[in-house]
Enzyme design. Sequence first.
Site, PDB file in Angstrom:
ATOM      1  N   ALA A   1      -4.458   7.485  -4.568  1.00 40.77           N
ATOM      2  CA  ALA A   1      -3.081   7.045  -4.780  1.00 40.77           C
ATOM      3  C   ALA A   1      -3.144   5.551  -5.099  1.00 40.77           C
ATOM      4  CB  ALA A   1      -2.242   7.303  -3.532  1.00 40.77           C
TER       5      ALA A   1
ATOM      6  N   THR B   1       0.845  -1.194   0.000  1.00 41.60           N
ATOM      7  CA  THR B   1       0.000   0.000   0.000  1.00 41.60           C
ATOM      8  C   THR B   1       0.878   1.242   0.000  1.00 41.60           C
ATOM      9  OG1 THR B   1      -1.970   0.996   1.037  1.00 41.60           O
ATOM     10  CG2 THR B   1      -0.275   0.147   2.522  1.00 41.60           C
ATOM     11  N   ASN B   2       0.326   2.402   0.319  1.00 40.10           N
ATOM     12  CA  ASN B   2       1.103   3.651   0.368  1.00 40.10           C
ATOM     13  C   ASN B   2       0.546   4.543   1.466  1.00 40.10           C
ATOM     14  OD1 ASN B   2      -1.021   5.441  -0.825  1.00 40.10           O
ATOM     15  ND2 ASN B   2      -0.746   4.007  -2.519  1.00 40.10           N
ATOM     16  N   HIS B   3       1.122   5.736   1.608  1.00 40.93           N
ATOM     17  CA  HIS B   3       0.804   6.605   2.742  1.00 40.93           C
ATOM     18  C   HIS B   3      -0.464   7.443   2.584  1.00 40.93           C
ATOM     19  CE1 HIS B   3       4.447   5.793   4.947  1.00 40.93           C
ATOM     20  NE2 HIS B   3       5.174   6.017   3.880  1.00 40.93           N
TER      21      HIS B   3
END
Length: 227
Positions: free
Chosen positions: A97, A30-32
């Site tokens: 995102a 995943t990402n922030h």
Amino acid sequence: QPANDELAGLHVLVTAGPTQEPLDPVRYLTNHSTGKMGYALAQEAQAMGAEVTLVSGPVALDEPDGVHTVHVQTAQEMFDAVHGHFAQADIAIMAAAVGDFRPEHRSEQKIKKTGGVMPPITLVQNPDILAWAGEHKRPDGSQLVCGFAMETQDLLANAQSKLERKHCDMLVANDLNEPGAGFAHDTNRVVILTPDTDKNATAGENGSKIHAEPQPLMDKRDLAAVI
Ligand code: C5P
């Protein structure tokens, strides 16, 4: 902020948040992203009188009142949801995102440690939802597509090329190196790019003209109103 009805009668589709790409039943890539920018856009569009569909990856935010929220986990699920709602949308804003890659195989069982030998993880590319939307706009020009770009270098050049490649009508570019911009903050500082025929605009990749409007550091909800 005073309510207005600038978007009354229009359908706005927004993507928000990260995606999660499962590796096994307990792990994912995943990402922030926190979803704050996309949720602010959905709330603002709703306050301006639009009918809003928010396609959201996993976030810790409350569903905005009066907004039709569709929850997804993976990029493929986000693509499927956008695919299903895009034809009715007058404005599509892709603020999610989205994970560019996913593990090729999702293990049925938790991947175990195997005496120092690392498990091979092959990644495959996810569909580009914004690029798909840009390619499938109504031919009569009655749909607007807005993308986001988060860059760590060459912000304007990368953003210009993204605007053109993905056939966007607007691209909101933010530099991750700017204080107060990007992930998790309540504020953002962006440059808004639009295609322009003005002879003073800077030329993009194919010689097309781009209009770049730098915005001051702003609360994400205020920025949503500007967008
Ligand atoms: O190419 P890049 O990922 O930087 O482009 C960012 C923009 O494209 C954002 O608007 C994001 O929501 C969108 N995007 C998408 N699907 C992907 C990757 C990015 O919609 N698979």
